[in-house]
Write a protein that holds these residues in place. Structure first.
Motif, short mmCIF file in Angstrom:
data_model
loop_
_atom_site.label_atom_id
_atom_site.label_comp_id
_atom_site.label_asym_id
_atom_site.label_seq_id
_atom_site.Cartn_x
_atom_site.Cartn_y
_atom_site.Cartn_z
N PRO A 173 43.73 3.88 -2.34
CA PRO A 173 42.48 3.67 -3.35
C PRO A 173 41.29 3.18 -2.75
CG PRO A 173 44.42 1.81 -3.68
CD PRO A 173 45.12 2.80 -2.83
N GLY A 174 41.42 2.28 -1.62
CA GLY A 174 40.18 1.74 -0.89
C GLY A 174 39.34 2.83 -0.34
N TYR A 175 39.96 3.82 0.07
CA TYR A 175 39.27 5.17 0.44
C TYR A 175 38.18 5.57 -0.50
CZ TYR A 175 42.30 6.23 4.57
OH TYR A 175 42.87 6.12 5.91
N GLY A 181 40.55 -2.94 -6.18
CA GLY A 181 39.25 -3.61 -5.83
C GLY A 181 38.66 -3.41 -4.38
N PRO A 182 37.52 -3.96 -4.33
CA PRO A 182 37.07 -3.62 -2.72
C PRO A 182 37.70 -4.15 -1.72
CG PRO A 182 35.42 -4.88 -3.90
CD PRO A 182 36.44 -4.57 -4.92
N SER A 183 37.47 -4.03 -0.34
CA SER A 183 38.12 -4.84 0.67
C SER A 183 37.38 -6.09 0.45
CB SER A 183 37.87 -3.93 1.99
OG SER A 183 38.30 -5.03 3.25
N PRO A 184 38.62 -7.06 0.85
CA PRO A 184 37.97 -8.64 0.76
C PRO A 184 37.67 -8.76 2.19
CG PRO A 184 40.58 -8.50 0.86
CD PRO A 184 40.10 -6.87 0.80
N LEU A 185 37.78 -8.00 3.01
CA LEU A 185 37.41 -8.35 4.68
C LEU A 185 36.09 -8.12 5.00
CD1 LEU A 185 40.57 -6.85 6.40
CD2 LEU A 185 40.56 -8.85 5.44
N THR A 186 35.46 -8.98 5.65
CA THR A 186 34.23 -8.60 6.41
C THR A 186 34.13 -7.63 7.30
OG1 THR A 186 34.58 -10.42 7.98
CG2 THR A 186 33.87 -11.38 5.97
N GLU A 187 33.12 -7.32 7.87
CA GLU A 187 32.95 -6.11 8.83
C GLU A 187 33.62 -6.47 9.94
OE1 GLU A 187 29.24 -4.27 9.42
OE2 GLU A 187 28.75 -4.24 7.29
N ASN A 201 45.84 0.18 1.64
CA ASN A 201 44.61 -0.14 0.48
C ASN A 201 43.50 0.92 1.06
OD1 ASN A 201 45.98 -1.44 -1.65
ND2 ASN A 201 46.09 -3.29 0.00
N GLY A 202 43.72 1.30 2.06
CA GLY A 202 42.58 2.20 2.68
C GLY A 202 41.31 1.32 3.21
N TRP A 203 41.60 0.06 3.48
CA TRP A 203 40.40 -0.82 3.92
C TRP A 203 40.34 -0.72 5.39
CZ3 TRP A 203 43.14 -5.55 1.30
CH2 TRP A 203 43.36 -5.44 -0.14
N LEU A 204 41.04 -0.07 6.33
CA LEU A 204 41.01 -0.02 7.82
C LEU A 204 40.40 1.62 7.77
CD1 LEU A 204 43.74 -1.53 9.47
CD2 LEU A 204 41.48 -2.24 9.11
#
Length: 206
Positions: free
Chosen positions: A92-94, A142-148, A203-206
């Protein structure tokens, strides 16, 4: 006739998509490329020849230049070319990352051929198309909770680097890297770096 380019690092997938979409009377496959860099070069060549590409079908995960980075560059350099992202992995994060990169649509590769062809027509007509199941999952995750910076640190950690190696790679002190990893584990509710990387990847955050 809608001029379509296929970009996927798996030759068999490209061939199958070309065969299926080629059966549609209004779709014409103008080129097949194996990575994002080849895609950018081919689109530029088509434009220079006076035959611009209407829609690029772009895989997310590829070597040399991945689909998300290629999408961002395509939309900057060739804003009239539509981009339909494809993925084998329904992460989903993609979806959010692809749309943020300027993608006009997002579909999974195992969608029925008629749905994929219709998605090409829809994005060509200026509409946004997102696989319904992925859209629902994306909203729930939801969107990634991680900063850049945290994403950069976790990407290095996921490749098996030690704290000192990560620090050298991202140009931070070892102590700052440890602080970032602690924050990452809290945000992902992971027990260790490996689990955090798996959760972020799923989650597609990386």
């Amino acid at each position: 006739m809608i001029r379509v380019m296929l970009t996927d690092d798996q030759a068999m997938v490209r061939g199958a998509l070309a065969a299926l979409l080629g059966l549609e009377g209004d779709l014409h496959i103008v080129a097949e490329t194996a990575n994002g860099q080849e895609c950018l070069t081919a689109v530029e060549e088509q434009n220079a020849a006076g035959s611009p590409v209407d829609v690029v079908l772009l895989d997310v995960e590829m070597p040399v230049l991945d689909g998300l980075a290629a999408c961002r560059q395509l939309k900057q350099r060739f804003p009239d070319t539509k981009v339909l992202m494809l993925t084998t992995f329904g992460r989903p994060g993609y979806v959010a990352r692809a749309l943020a990169a300027g993608a006009d649509g997002f579909m999974v590769k195992d969608a029925p051929a008629e749905e994929l062809a219709e998605a090409v027509r829809q994005v060509h007509a200026g509409k946004r198309v997102v696989d319904p199941s992925l859209a629902v999952e994306s909203l729930s995750v939801g969107p990634s909770p991680l900063t850049e910076r945290e994403t950069e640190v976790l990407r290095a950690a996921a490749s098996g680097c030690s704290i000192d190696e990560i620090a050298a790679q991202v140009h931070l002190s070892a102590g700052t890297v440890r602080n970032h990893i602690s924050s990452i584990m809290t945000k992902t509710q992971a027990r260790n770096r490996s689990e955090a990387a798996r959760i972020a990847t799923d989650n597609g955050w990386l």
